[in-house]
Design a protein around this motif. Sequence first.
Motif, short mmCIF file in Angstrom:
data_model
loop_
_atom_site.label_atom_id
_atom_site.label_comp_id
_atom_site.label_asym_id
_atom_site.label_seq_id
_atom_site.Cartn_x
_atom_site.Cartn_y
_atom_site.Cartn_z
N THR A 114 0.87 -1.10 -0.15
CA THR A 114 0.02 -0.16 0.04
C THR A 114 0.87 1.17 0.11
O THR A 114 1.62 1.25 0.95
CB THR A 114 -0.88 -0.03 1.09
OG1 THR A 114 -1.65 -1.30 1.20
CG2 THR A 114 -1.94 1.03 1.12
N VAL A 115 0.78 2.18 -1.16
CA VAL A 115 1.74 3.20 -1.27
C VAL A 115 0.62 4.38 -1.06
O VAL A 115 -0.37 4.63 -1.87
CB VAL A 115 2.19 3.30 -2.59
CG1 VAL A 115 3.09 4.41 -2.86
CG2 VAL A 115 3.06 1.93 -2.68
N PHE A 116 1.05 5.37 -0.03
CA PHE A 116 0.47 6.67 -0.19
C PHE A 116 1.42 7.75 -0.43
O PHE A 116 2.57 7.62 0.04
CB PHE A 116 0.04 6.81 1.39
CG PHE A 116 -0.98 8.04 1.65
CD1 PHE A 116 -2.31 8.03 1.59
CD2 PHE A 116 -0.37 9.14 2.17
CE1 PHE A 116 -3.00 9.11 1.78
CE2 PHE A 116 -1.08 10.32 2.18
CZ PHE A 116 -2.43 10.38 2.10
N CYS A 117 0.69 8.57 -1.35
CA CYS A 117 1.54 9.69 -1.65
C CYS A 117 0.82 11.00 -1.22
O CYS A 117 -0.31 11.11 -1.59
CB CYS A 117 1.61 9.72 -3.32
SG CYS A 117 2.38 11.02 -3.98
N ASN A 118 1.40 11.92 -0.73
CA ASN A 118 0.99 13.17 0.09
C ASN A 118 0.78 14.21 -1.02
O ASN A 118 0.09 15.05 -1.13
CB ASN A 118 1.86 13.66 0.96
CG ASN A 118 3.41 13.92 0.56
OD1 ASN A 118 3.62 13.59 -0.40
ND2 ASN A 118 3.94 15.03 1.18
N GLN A 119 1.36 13.92 -2.35
CA GLN A 119 1.26 14.86 -3.31
C GLN A 119 1.05 14.16 -4.87
O GLN A 119 2.20 14.00 -5.42
CB GLN A 119 2.45 15.99 -3.55
CG GLN A 119 2.59 17.09 -2.24
CD GLN A 119 3.25 18.12 -2.56
OE1 GLN A 119 3.38 18.67 -3.57
NE2 GLN A 119 4.29 18.47 -1.50
#
Length: 364
Positions: A114-119
């Motif tokens: 699970t990859v979360f990108c803030n931008q």
Amino acid sequence: MGTRQNTALARALAEVPGPLPTSGVIHIAIPHTDRFTIVGNHLAQHPDLSCTAVGIAVRIQSLPQGIEVGIKALAARCREGEKRIAAALRELEAFGYLQRVRDRLPSGRFITRTVFCNQPTALVHPRRPAAPQHPAAPAPHPAPAQAPTSAPAQAQAPAQVPMPAPATATAPAPAPAPAPPPEPDTSAPPPVPPPPLLSAPPAPLFVPLVPPPTAPKPPPAPLPRPNEPTPELDRAATALLSDLRRHAPQFTLSETDIRHLVPGVAAWLERAAHPDAIRRILTTDLPHPLRHPAKLLKHRLTALLPPPLPGAHDLTAPARPRIAVTPLQTCDDCDRVFRSPTPGHCRDCREHRAHRSEATRTAA
């Protein structure tokens, strides 16, 4: 206890710079020194994400690396149920903040990361690293003939390529030593190495499903027009548009707007739409405030155009194809039942009669 809280609040409000607004929220910003997470306004003020999705995104962004952020793991940490958390994760995945990547380990087992990108927009348009700025080489200074090297040359000597030292004259050699290479000219400045080639930016891990705001938008659909414009349709459409202000004062249209929208209403009337139905569709569920009534009417006339009414032959059920059934006949000789369009003999009797007639002709 209450007085102490009021005093603290009054002191904090007094430290707010500028005059206090008469309405709306007042921010008391106290700098954080520990346990804080930076959240961009593109996420906190996202116009299409629900508040649950924004809260789940902030919770995931505040967790350290390696923490489980599945539906059940988040349900154990939050008060929301699994259904609301699953819907929020789908929203974040649709807007590019969250992505599930399937990888294969060296052992051959597949895992889901699970990859979360803030931008997410920074992945679509990555920034190029700035090229390093090299200082200009100093101008060469003429050196006297008796001085082997000058001060600037000694300072830049480590940047030069080291050359092999020539053999000494006192060392005995069985063979004549080769001529030493010429010494480099120390009076000239060393060559400036070329700047490193900028490598291509790495490919993004994922591409958001929603196009960026700068993506070109498709052209709007044209206003519908009747197939056979007639003066009666034009008169009825003009009267309907002019009468809209009696039912909704917001639709006080100008003559230019009415002439522009008349073909769209005429197309509805040509398709046997009732004027009351057209008026109800155009004037219900209006936005507040209504800034561009003519544009709203054009959009509704284009997007909600009904199909033409089907004809009488379209509503009739298709006829079943008739299957020709060969009737049953009774053989005149053996009374056997067989299928044939005409009465006569069965196949065996026909063969027997043919064989007998052949035998008779042969005997004759």
